[in-house]
Write an enzyme that holds these catalytic residues in place. Structure first.
Site, PDB file in Angstrom:
ATOM      1  N   ARG A 246       0.870  -1.181   0.000  1.00 19.23           N
ATOM      2  CA  ARG A 246       0.000   0.000   0.000  1.00 19.23           C
ATOM      3  C   ARG A 246       0.905   1.228   0.000  1.00 19.23           C
ATOM      4  NH1 ARG A 246       0.498   1.634   5.301  1.00 19.23           N
ATOM      5  NH2 ARG A 246       0.541  -0.024   6.866  1.00 19.23           N
ATOM      6  N   HIS A 250      -1.864   3.270   6.565  1.00 10.83           N
ATOM      7  CA  HIS A 250      -2.790   2.172   6.875  1.00 10.83           C
ATOM      8  C   HIS A 250      -4.231   2.665   6.812  1.00 10.83           C
ATOM      9  CE1 HIS A 250      -4.391  -1.427   8.736  1.00 10.83           C
ATOM     10  NE2 HIS A 250      -4.988  -0.670   9.639  1.00 10.83           N
ATOM     11  N   TYR A 260       7.780   3.726  10.033  1.00 11.45           N
ATOM     12  CA  TYR A 260       8.137   2.305  10.039  1.00 11.45           C
ATOM     13  C   TYR A 260       8.521   1.768   8.662  1.00 11.45           C
ATOM     14  CZ  TYR A 260       3.134   2.087   8.765  1.00 11.45           C
ATOM     15  OH  TYR A 260       1.916   2.281   8.170  1.00 11.45           O
TER      16      TYR A 260
END
Length: 347
Positions: A246, A250, A260
């Site tokens: 993606r 999120h 991250y």
């Protein structure tokens, strides 16, 4: 990993090429372009405060749309909260998808004949439900499947194992798609499981498992088509792990992927963009042009504009609506609340 097109849009597995007409190939590209524009617009609308909860999908178009395109209209989809594109292309109206994002009850009302359940917010719960729906289809003698979607994080849930084991034991016509975008919100897949793949977890359930290039729409379509035939004709469920990425956060609820994910990893997966790959393939066959793409972009923008207009026109949601929808006959305590809120809303 099962693959048909490489990153340059070249066929590397001729024997696995699905039998699709030129029009079908073009339609798959149209849907990916449409979804990319929808995603960009939904992110913008969310930032404007005109949408509520939204989970971006760019980068996962091939995984989502390639699998849905392999389905029959009578098949059932049990989506997660990111899986709005599959729902819409299975018949769920776009304006209702926007109302769902806003938390409006009309976003949870499905038209007759649209075989889709509400997007599941609880991670993995839809996997157990899919085993049950699939068993119901089998017992009714239907030649259809139930398909569900989750991310790599969903494969760490207990429901994931229970659902697959149930479907395997009862030979239910189910397809479990794990869209491995490498990060369950922020936890790398390598820290979620010591297994080398998610697909291999099918072995313990006695079902088929396959890892697919999730940026290759032809590979996803072919794998899902084969899984569907196997489920209906042989009673064997399948776990499909699609390797994808993606590009956005999120969800739009405050996630920051730069905390991250590295820029090098982002760059690596940008080169695998499913739209770029399939566009090169179609252009090589003289099946896609810039004008065709621009036409689809314009259509998507117009559809989105109209869908937002319809969503804005929906009646304002009232507390009494929610109470009334809950039961056919209201229990005494809710009847009291109904009267209380009716009085408040009449002022």
């Amino acid at each position: 990993m099962f693959q048909i097109l490489n990153e340059e849009g070249k066929v590397v597995n001729e024997a696995a090429m699905p039998e699709l007409s030129d029009e079908q190939l073009q339609e798959m590209m149209r849907r990916m372009v449409y979804t990319r524009i929808w995603d960009q617009r939904a992110i913008s609308l969310n930032r404007q405060g005109r949408l509520g909860f939204y989970a971006p999908v760019s980068g996962q178009e091939a995984s989502m749309l390639g699998s849905q395109y392999a389905l029959d209209k009578e098949d059932w989809i049990l989506p997660g909260y990111r899986d709005m594109p599959q729902m819409v292309f299975h018949g769920f109206p776009l304006y209702k998808a926007f109302l769902y994002s806003r938390g409006h009850y009309e976003g949870g009302r499905f038209p007759e004949g649209v075989n889709v359940l509400m997007p599941q917010i609880i991670i993995g719960a839809q996997i157990v439900q899919t085993a049950g729906v699939a068993l119901g289809l089998k017992r009714k003698g239907k030649k259809n499947v139930a398909i569900t979607y989750t991310g790599d994080g969903g494969a760490s849930q207990g429901d994931f194992y229970e659902g697959m084991n149930f479907a395997g034991a009862f030979q239910a016509p189910a397809i479990f798609v794990v869209q491995n975008n490498r990060f369950a919100i922020s936890v790398p897949v390598e820290k979620q499981s010591a297994a080398k793949t998610i697909a291999q977890k099918a072995v313990a359930a006695g079902i088929e498992g396959i890892q697919v290039d999730g940026m290759d729409i032809l590979a996803v379509y072919a794998a899902t088509s084969q899984a569907r035939e196997r489920a209906i004709n042989e009673g064997v469920p399948t776990l499909i792990e699609t390797m994808c990425y993606r590009y956005g956060p999120h969800t739009m609820a405050g996630d920051d992927p730069t905390r991250y994910r590295t820029s090098d990893l982002d760059d690596e997966w940008e080169k695998k963009d499913p739209l770029v790959r399939f566009r090169k393939f179609l252009e090589g066959k003289d099946l896609w042009t810039e004008d065709m793409e621009n036409e689809m972009v314009d259509k998507a923008k117009e559809d989105i504009k109209e869908a937002i207009k319809q969503a804005d026109a929906a009646p304002k949601q009232k507390v009494t609506d929610l109470i009334e929808f809950m039961y056919e006959e209201l229990p005494h305590n809710l009847q009291e609340q109904m009267e209380e809120y009716k009085a408040k809303e009449s002022k």
